[in-house]
Motif scaffolding. Structure first.
Motif, PDB file in Angstrom:
ATOM      1  N   GLN A  93      -6.765   5.791  -0.579  1.00  0.00           N
ATOM      2  CA  GLN A  93      -6.252   4.593  -1.229  1.00  0.00           C
ATOM      3  C   GLN A  93      -7.121   4.135  -2.409  1.00  0.00           C
ATOM      4  OE1 GLN A  93      -4.647   1.278   0.882  1.00  0.00           O
ATOM      5  NE2 GLN A  93      -3.903   2.484   2.597  1.00  0.00           N
ATOM      6  N   LEU A  94      -8.168   4.874  -2.747  1.00  0.00           N
ATOM      7  CA  LEU A  94      -9.059   4.441  -3.827  1.00  0.00           C
ATOM      8  C   LEU A  94      -8.325   4.247  -5.162  1.00  0.00           C
ATOM      9  CD1 LEU A  94     -11.906   3.699  -4.739  1.00  0.00           C
ATOM     10  CD2 LEU A  94     -12.346   6.135  -5.120  1.00  0.00           C
ATOM     11  N   PRO A  95      -7.461   5.185  -5.613  1.00  0.00           N
ATOM     12  CA  PRO A  95      -6.736   4.930  -6.864  1.00  0.00           C
ATOM     13  C   PRO A  95      -5.834   3.696  -6.795  1.00  0.00           C
ATOM     14  CG  PRO A  95      -6.670   7.262  -6.319  1.00  0.00           C
ATOM     15  CD  PRO A  95      -7.201   6.551  -5.108  1.00  0.00           C
ATOM     16  N   HIS A  96      -5.228   3.478  -5.638  1.00  0.00           N
ATOM     17  CA  HIS A  96      -4.372   2.302  -5.424  1.00  0.00           C
ATOM     18  C   HIS A  96      -5.193   1.016  -5.528  1.00  0.00           C
ATOM     19  CE1 HIS A  96      -2.001  -0.632  -3.089  1.00  0.00           C
ATOM     20  NE2 HIS A  96      -2.977  -0.663  -2.209  1.00  0.00           N
ATOM     21  N   VAL A  97      -6.340   0.983  -4.889  1.00  0.00           N
ATOM     22  CA  VAL A  97      -7.180  -0.218  -4.921  1.00  0.00           C
ATOM     23  C   VAL A  97      -7.766  -0.414  -6.321  1.00  0.00           C
ATOM     24  CG1 VAL A  97      -9.196  -1.356  -3.901  1.00  0.00           C
ATOM     25  CG2 VAL A  97      -7.659  -0.018  -2.452  1.00  0.00           C
ATOM     26  N   THR A  98      -8.106   0.681  -6.992  1.00  0.00           N
ATOM     27  CA  THR A  98      -8.566   0.589  -8.384  1.00  0.00           C
ATOM     28  C   THR A  98      -7.479  -0.035  -9.252  1.00  0.00           C
ATOM     29  OG1 THR A  98      -9.990   2.529  -8.116  1.00  0.00           O
ATOM     30  CG2 THR A  98      -9.388   1.906 -10.366  1.00  0.00           C
ATOM     31  N   ALA A  99      -6.227   0.338  -9.003  1.00  0.00           N
ATOM     32  CA  ALA A  99      -5.111  -0.234  -9.765  1.00  0.00           C
ATOM     33  C   ALA A  99      -4.938  -1.723  -9.478  1.00  0.00           C
ATOM     34  CB  ALA A  99      -3.825   0.527  -9.456  1.00  0.00           C
ATOM     35  N   ILE A 100      -5.243  -2.153  -8.249  1.00  0.00           N
ATOM     36  CA  ILE A 100      -5.213  -3.589  -7.940  1.00  0.00           C
ATOM     37  C   ILE A 100      -6.244  -4.320  -8.792  1.00  0.00           C
ATOM     38  CG2 ILE A 100      -5.697  -5.331  -6.179  1.00  0.00           C
ATOM     39  CD1 ILE A 100      -4.538  -3.486  -4.086  1.00  0.00           C
ATOM     40  N   ALA A 101      -7.443  -3.747  -8.895  1.00  0.00           N
ATOM     41  CA  ALA A 101      -8.500  -4.373  -9.700  1.00  0.00           C
ATOM     42  C   ALA A 101      -8.062  -4.507 -11.157  1.00  0.00           C
ATOM     43  CB  ALA A 101      -9.786  -3.563  -9.594  1.00  0.00           C
ATOM     44  N   ARG A 102      -7.452  -3.468 -11.688  1.00  0.00           N
ATOM     45  CA  ARG A 102      -6.993  -3.503 -13.088  1.00  0.00           C
ATOM     46  C   ARG A 102      -5.906  -4.559 -13.271  1.00  0.00           C
ATOM     47  NH1 ARG A 102      -5.159   2.001 -15.294  1.00  0.00           N
ATOM     48  NH2 ARG A 102      -5.376   0.846 -17.256  1.00  0.00           N
ATOM     49  N   HIS A 103      -5.025  -4.674 -12.287  1.00  0.00           N
ATOM     50  CA  HIS A 103      -3.970  -5.685 -12.354  1.00  0.00           C
ATOM     51  C   HIS A 103      -4.576  -7.087 -12.355  1.00  0.00           C
ATOM     52  CE1 HIS A 103       0.295  -6.980 -11.371  1.00  0.00           C
ATOM     53  NE2 HIS A 103      -0.397  -8.095 -11.150  1.00  0.00           N
ATOM     54  N   ALA A 111       0.799  -1.228   0.000  1.00  0.00           N
ATOM     55  CA  ALA A 111       0.000   0.000   0.000  1.00  0.00           C
ATOM     56  C   ALA A 111       0.830   1.277   0.000  1.00  0.00           C
ATOM     57  CB  ALA A 111      -0.969  -0.002   1.178  1.00  0.00           C
ATOM     58  N   TYR A 112       1.800   1.349  -0.914  1.00  0.00           N
ATOM     59  CA  TYR A 112       2.445   2.632  -1.202  1.00  0.00           C
ATOM     60  C   TYR A 112       1.558   3.336  -2.233  1.00  0.00           C
ATOM     61  CZ  TYR A 112       6.680   1.496   1.378  1.00  0.00           C
ATOM     62  OH  TYR A 112       7.580   1.204   2.378  1.00  0.00           O
ATOM     63  N   TYR A 113       0.450   3.859  -1.729  1.00  0.00           N
ATOM     64  CA  TYR A 113      -0.620   4.344  -2.603  1.00  0.00           C
ATOM     65  C   TYR A 113      -0.315   5.685  -3.257  1.00  0.00           C
ATOM     66  CZ  TYR A 113      -1.732   6.664   1.845  1.00  0.00           C
ATOM     67  OH  TYR A 113      -1.672   7.382   3.019  1.00  0.00           O
ATOM     68  N   ARG A 114       0.733   6.363  -2.811  1.00  0.00           N
ATOM     69  CA  ARG A 114       1.066   7.629  -3.465  1.00  0.00           C
ATOM     70  C   ARG A 114       1.501   7.434  -4.920  1.00  0.00           C
ATOM     71  NH1 ARG A 114       0.812   8.781   1.583  1.00  0.00           N
ATOM     72  NH2 ARG A 114       0.237  10.910   2.171  1.00  0.00           N
ATOM     73  N   ARG A 115       1.991   6.284  -5.251  1.00  0.00           N
ATOM     74  CA  ARG A 115       2.331   5.989  -6.641  1.00  0.00           C
ATOM     75  C   ARG A 115       1.105   6.096  -7.563  1.00  0.00           C
ATOM     76  NH1 ARG A 115       6.961   1.909  -7.883  1.00  0.00           N
ATOM     77  NH2 ARG A 115       8.456   2.322  -6.207  1.00  0.00           N
ATOM     78  N   SER A 116      -0.093   5.915  -6.994  1.00  0.00           N
ATOM     79  CA  SER A 116      -1.311   5.909  -7.805  1.00  0.00           C
ATOM     80  C   SER A 116      -2.119   7.195  -7.711  1.00  0.00           C
ATOM     81  CB  SER A 116      -2.206   4.727  -7.377  1.00  0.00           C
ATOM     82  OG  SER A 116      -1.551   3.493  -7.574  1.00  0.00           O
ATOM     83  N   LEU A 117      -1.695   8.147  -6.860  1.00  0.00           N
ATOM     84  CA  LEU A 117      -2.481   9.361  -6.663  1.00  0.00           C
ATOM     85  C   LEU A 117      -2.368  10.321  -7.851  1.00  0.00           C
ATOM     86  CD1 LEU A 117      -1.838  10.181  -2.900  1.00  0.00           C
ATOM     87  CD2 LEU A 117      -4.002   9.464  -3.949  1.00  0.00           C
ATOM     88  N   PRO A 118      -3.473  10.982  -8.228  1.00  0.00           N
ATOM     89  CA  PRO A 118      -3.455  11.913  -9.368  1.00  0.00           C
ATOM     90  C   PRO A 118      -2.426  13.038  -9.233  1.00  0.00           C
ATOM     91  CG  PRO A 118      -5.712  11.378  -8.791  1.00  0.00           C
ATOM     92  CD  PRO A 118      -4.848  10.775  -7.719  1.00  0.00           C
ATOM     93  N   ARG A 119      -2.208  13.556  -8.016  1.00  0.00           N
ATOM     94  CA  ARG A 119      -1.272  14.676  -7.867  1.00  0.00           C
ATOM     95  C   ARG A 119       0.144  14.268  -8.256  1.00  0.00           C
ATOM     96  NH1 ARG A 119      -1.138  17.856  -3.918  1.00  0.00           N
ATOM     97  NH2 ARG A 119       1.003  17.931  -3.203  1.00  0.00           N
ATOM     98  N   PHE A 120       0.528  13.039  -7.950  1.00  0.00           N
ATOM     99  CA  PHE A 120       1.875  12.607  -8.293  1.00  0.00           C
ATOM    100  C   PHE A 120       1.958  12.088  -9.726  1.00  0.00           C
ATOM    101  CE2 PHE A 120       1.675  12.152  -3.584  1.00  0.00           C
ATOM    102  CZ  PHE A 120       2.457  13.273  -3.322  1.00  0.00           C
ATOM    103  N   ALA A 121       0.816  11.721 -10.297  1.00  0.00           N
ATOM    104  CA  ALA A 121       0.794  11.425 -11.737  1.00  0.00           C
ATOM    105  C   ALA A 121       1.122  12.694 -12.521  1.00  0.00           C
ATOM    106  CB  ALA A 121      -0.569  10.874 -12.147  1.00  0.00           C
ATOM    107  N   GLN A 122       0.688  13.856 -12.017  1.00  0.00           N
ATOM    108  CA  GLN A 122       1.020  15.123 -12.667  1.00  0.00           C
ATOM    109  C   GLN A 122       2.522  15.408 -12.584  1.00  0.00           C
ATOM    110  OE1 GLN A 122      -0.903  17.987 -14.402  1.00  0.00           O
ATOM    111  NE2 GLN A 122       1.249  17.694 -14.910  1.00  0.00           N
TER     112      GLN A 122
END
Length: 328
Positions: free
Chosen positions: A290-300, A123-134
């Protein structure tokens, strides 16, 4: 689409808003059961969050036929114990950060899931957050040119509970693997490696300046990053202090042509300075962070995209912290 039914081991504070609801809101996921050693607290959590089942035993989560995947949200001293059992059950797993107390525990966890042929997420969820995607987009676009240096300054004043001698598990190395540095700096170090590449040749110095608890409360470190696309290397450094006058959270990435500034935890504006122009972007965290992180788990799990935070990447954060603290 088959629903993936999740169970949580350790439904404590981190799962109340940050993570637990995400497993209920992501399409194709369902939160089937929660576990806590205090059964009354597990029952209360299940009632408030509308979870069908609760238990005070981990086996009732790990071995249950109606649980397809497990989220481990306990303190780090039990991550290895529970993760090995989940791997033996052949179920996908997400473990809270930091992944484990030591690099050796991380190695054992990764080996177990590799042998079981099921994924391990962390759960290093910052990798999936929109602000850090920018931030990642600005770097990928070359807005600041080749990176020369990245520095993170982070400080907090002592907590009232620590001053009163009521420190919790986060400052007990036997439970957490270190102090607040391990708990909090792990997020930013992992994020910097996600944005800028692997950290190499790392060294650090740690002290206990206050004597309020067994763990370190002051840390400095320096390192270099893996080579960039043009072959150049960037340097990095950090300062973390939990005995300071006030809170600070500032990352500065200096490039040949400009500078990026942002905070790891605070929702401060993202600032890009290049070509004599300063651009600010305000991107708020989602209500359930953690919603973007968990969404990424679903996609994986659906085979659509690889998750950015796996056991392999998370183990590096633990290795880097161990070297900074002189443990590796």
């Amino acid at each position: 689409m088959k629903t993936i039914r999740w169970g949580i081991i350790g439904c404590g504070a981190v799962t109340e808003v940050k993570s637990g609801p995400a497993y209920q809101q992501v399409p194709g996921f369902a939160l089937q059961a929660v576990m806590r050693r205090n059964g009354a607290l597990a029952e209360d959590y299940a009632r408030r969050h509308g979870v069908p089942r609760w238990t005070d035993g981990a086996d009732a989560i790990i071995r249950a036929d109606d649980i397809d995947a497990v989220y481990i949200a306990t303190p780090p001293d039990t991550h290895l114990h529970y993760a090995l059992r989940v791997a033996a059950a052949g179920k996908p797993c997400c473990v809270e950060k930091p992944m484990a107390r030591t690099p050796e525990e991380c190695v054992r966890m990764n080996a177990a899931f590799r042998e079981a042929g099921v994924p391990l997420f962390v759960a290093y969820y910052r990798r999936s957050l929109p602000r850090f995607a920018q931030v990642a987009d600005w770097l990928r676009e070359g807005r600041i040119g080749p990176v020369r240096h990245a520095h993170w300054t982070f400080s907090r004043p002592p907590k009232p509970d620590d001053l009163a001698g009521r420190s919790g598990w986060r400052t007990d190395p036997a439970q957490s693997g270190g102090g607040y540095f391990v708990d909090l700096a792990s997020h930013g170090l992992d994020l910097l490696m996600h944005l800028l590449g692997d950290i190499e040749d790392v060294a650090g110095t740690a002290l206990n300046q206050q004597g309020l608890y067994p763990a370190e409360d002051a840390v400095v470190a320096h390192w270099r990053f893996a080579p960039q696309a043009d072959g150049s290397r960037a340097l990095g450094s950090g300062f973390w202090n939990f005995a300071a006058d006030r809170g600070r959270d500032s990352v500065e990435i200096v490039g040949r042509d400009g500078t990026l500034r942002f905070s790891v935890f605070d929702e401060a504006p993202l600032v890009l300075e290049c070509g004599g122009v300063s651009t600010e972007r305000v991107i708020a965290h989602p209500p359930h962070i953690q919603l973007p992180h968990v969404t990424a788990i679903a996609r994986h799990l659906r085979g659509e995209a690889s998750h950015p935070s796996t056991g392999a990447s998370a183990a590096r954060a633990t290795e880097v912290m161990a070297r900074i603290l002189g443990q590796g």
